[in-house]
Design an enzyme around this catalytic site. Structure first.
Site, PDB file in Angstrom:
ATOM      1  N   GLU A   1      -2.752   0.173   7.961  1.00 39.96           N
ATOM      2  CA  GLU A   1      -1.784  -0.832   7.516  1.00 39.96           C
ATOM      3  C   GLU A   1      -0.509  -0.189   6.976  1.00 39.96           C
ATOM      4  O   GLU A   1       0.602  -0.632   7.262  1.00 39.96           O
ATOM      5  CB  GLU A   1      -2.435  -1.716   6.454  1.00 39.96           C
TER       6      GLU A   1
ATOM      7  N   GLU B   1       1.826 -11.382   6.030  1.00 43.43           N
ATOM      8  CA  GLU B   1       0.819 -10.624   6.781  1.00 43.43           C
ATOM      9  C   GLU B   1       1.260 -10.684   8.238  1.00 43.43           C
ATOM     10  O   GLU B   1       1.130 -11.716   8.901  1.00 43.43           O
ATOM     11  CB  GLU B   1      -0.570 -11.259   6.627  1.00 43.43           C
TER      12      GLU B   1
ATOM     13  N   HIS C   1       2.785  -6.867   4.516  1.00 43.30           N
ATOM     14  CA  HIS C   1       1.438  -6.340   4.738  1.00 43.30           C
ATOM     15  C   HIS C   1       1.011  -6.611   6.168  1.00 43.30           C
ATOM     16  O   HIS C   1       1.649  -7.380   6.888  1.00 43.30           O
ATOM     17  CB  HIS C   1       0.441  -7.030   3.794  1.00 43.30           C
TER      18      HIS C   1
ATOM     19  N   HIS D   1       0.826  -1.215   0.000  1.00 40.33           N
ATOM     20  CA  HIS D   1       0.000   0.000   0.000  1.00 40.33           C
ATOM     21  C   HIS D   1       0.866   1.273   0.000  1.00 40.33           C
ATOM     22  O   HIS D   1       1.959   1.256  -0.518  1.00 40.33           O
ATOM     23  CB  HIS D   1      -0.993  -0.042   1.163  1.00 40.33           C
TER      24      HIS D   1
HETATM   25 ZN   LIG Z   1      -2.306  -5.280   2.501  1.00 38.59          ZN
END
Ligand SMILES: [Zn+2]
Length: 378
Positions: A223, A340, A276, A208
Site C-alpha cells: 500500500e 481508498e 490509502h 502508512h
Molecule cells: Zn491504509
C-alpha cells in the site's frame, strides 16, 4: 467473480504470496483498518507445483465420463501462448474480459478438471500474473487469467481436439480497454480547475510509510508504494493549479497518526485528504473498487467530489462514500476525508495500482475532485 458450488477450488500459481482456499470460506468484505492497526496479513500456504483439485464431483457421480478432462495448462517456451490440454474436445469455448480490466476468463463447457491439473510456472513471466482454474459446475470449467494492465489476449485456436491455444501479448484481436494510449487519453480529458484566486490550503496525507507498509496485496504490492507516488502527484497538480499544499510525508518514512493531524491543524488546512489503498484477504481477489471515508457531515461535499471524480476517471467500481471513525478524520477540525483508491488484493485493481501510468490517472482524478470542491466551497 462469484465462486459457485461446493466444488469450486481456485488454484493460484506464479504469484509470490497467494493462498488458496476452498469456496465457501467466509471473509467479510471490509476495508482494512486505518485507525492505526491494520489487520495482520493473511497467512499464506506454501504452493507446490501441482495442487490437487477436488475430485468431489467425480466421486459423487456428478460428472459424466464423456466430458473432456482438462489435465494441464502450459506456457509455450517463448511465453507467448498458453496451451490448454484436454483428453478430448471441449464443448463451447467462450472468452472475454471481466468488466473493463485485467482479468480474462475462458469458459469451457462439457469439461471437467482432472484430479490434478498442471499449471505453468509464471515466476518470470512479464505479464501473466496468475492462472486459475475453477470447476463452476460439474461440466463447466472457468480459466481465469490475471494479466498486467496492457497485456492482450488473442483469439483462441483449437489446433487439435485435445488442445486449445491462447495467444498472449502483441498479436491480439481483442485487448483490454486499459492500454497505455487509453490511460493517456483519460488523463488528457481531465480538466483541473484553477484556484489561484482563493489559494486554498490543502494537506495531503499519504497513508502508512517507512516501517508500516500498509496492506500487502497481489504480487506483494504494498500500500505505501501505491499511495506515496499518487500523493506526490496529487500535491504537485494542486500546486500547479494555485493551491497551497502541505504533504504530511514526502518520502518513505514512518509517521504516526497524531502528527498527521497536527500538520493539518498547524497549517490551518481548509481540507485534509488522506490517501490509502484498500485490502481484504488475498483469497478475495473478487473484491475491487474505490471508496471514500468521512466522519462528520462537513466532510461529505469533498468526499462526494473526490469519489465521483475517481470513479469517473478510472472506471473503478464505485463503493461509495462511507462513514468511519478513523483517527485522522475524527481528530481534524477541517473537512477531512480518507480515500481508498482501490484494493491491492483485488484482481482488477491491483495491476492498475501497480502501474505508474494508471497511478498518474488516479492522481489527476483525486486532484480534480479536490479542486472541484475548492472551487465551489472555498
Ligand atoms: Zn491504509
Amino acid at each position: 467473480m462469484r465462486r459457485v458450488g461446493l466444488n469450486a477450488y481456485w488454484l493460484f500459481l506464479g504469484l509470490s504470496s497467494l493462498s488458496w482456499l476452498s469456496a465457501g470460506t467466509a471473509w467479510a468484505a471490509l476495508p482494512h483498518d486505518d485507525r492505526g492497526v491494520d489487520p495482520a496479513p493473511v497467512p499464506v500456504a506454501a504452493l507446490e507445483a501441482q495442487l490437487p483439485v477436488s475430485g468431489d464431483a467425480i466421486s459423487q457421480g456428478l460428472v459424466s465420463t464423456s466430458v473432456a478432462t482438462l489435465s494441464a495448462i502450459e506456457l509455450s517456451a517463448d511465453g507467448t501462448q498458453l496451451i490448454v490440454r484436454t483428453d478430448r474436445a471441449v464443448g463451447q469455448i467462450s472468452s472475454g474480459w471481466h468488466q473493463r480490466v485485467t482479468s480474462h476468463r475462458i469458459e469451457l463447457t462439457n469439461t471437467q478438471l482432472a484430479q490434478q491439473v498442471m499449471l505453468p510456472d509464471l515466476t518470470d513471466h512479464p505479464n501473466l500474473l496468475a492462472v486459475r482454474v475453477n470447476q463452476v459446475d460439474p461440466t463447466t470449467v472457468m480459466i481465469q487469467l490475471e494479466l498486467t494492465a496492457r497485456t492482450q489476449v488473442g483469439t483462441i485456436a483449437q489446433p487439435s481436439p485435445q488442445q486449445l491455444v491462447v495467444p498472449l501479448g502483441g498479436t491480439a484481436t481483442a485487448g483490454p480497454p486499459v492500454t497505455s494510449a487509453a490511460i493517456a487519453a483519460r488523463i488528457a480529458a481531465i480538466e483541473l480547475p484553477n484556484v489561484s484566486h482563493s489559494r486554498p490550503r490543502i494537506v495531503i496525507d499519504p497513508g502508512h510509510g517507512g516501517a508500516d507498509p500498509g496492506a500487502i496485496g497481489i504480487n506483494g504490492l504494498r500500500e505505501k508504494d501505491v499511495v506515496l507516488p499518487i500523493s506526490l502527484r496529487v500535491a504537485a497538480l494542486l500546486e500547479q493549479q494555485g493551491a497551497q499544499v502541505v504533504l504530511t510525508r514526502q518520502d518513505d518514512r514512518s509517521l504516526d497518526l497524531p502528527p498527521r493531524v497536527q500538520i493539518a491543524e498547524r497549517n490551518r488546512a481548509n481540507v485534509f485528504v488522506s490517501i490509502h489503498a484498500n485490502a481484504i484477504s488475498l483469497s478475495r481477489p473478487d473484491v475491487n473498487g474505490a471508496e471514500t471515508y468521512i466522519y462528520a457531515s462537513r466532510d461529505r461535499p469533498v468526499a462526494d467530489a473526490i469519489q465521483a471524480s475517481l470513479v469517473q476517471a478510472t472506471g473503478f467500481r464505485d463503493r461509495g462514500v462511507k462513514s468511519a471513525r478513523f483517527h485522522v478524520l475524527v481528530n481534524t477540525s477541517m473537512p477531512s476525508v480518507l480515500v481508498e483508491v482501490g484494493f491491492v488484493t483485488g484482481a482488477e485493481d491491483a495491476p492498475l495500482l501497480a502501474d505508474p501510468e494508471f497511478r498518474e490517472l488516479i492522481a489527476h482524478a483525486i486532484a480534480r475532485g479536490i479542486l472541484n470542491y475548492a472551487q465551489t466551497h472555498l
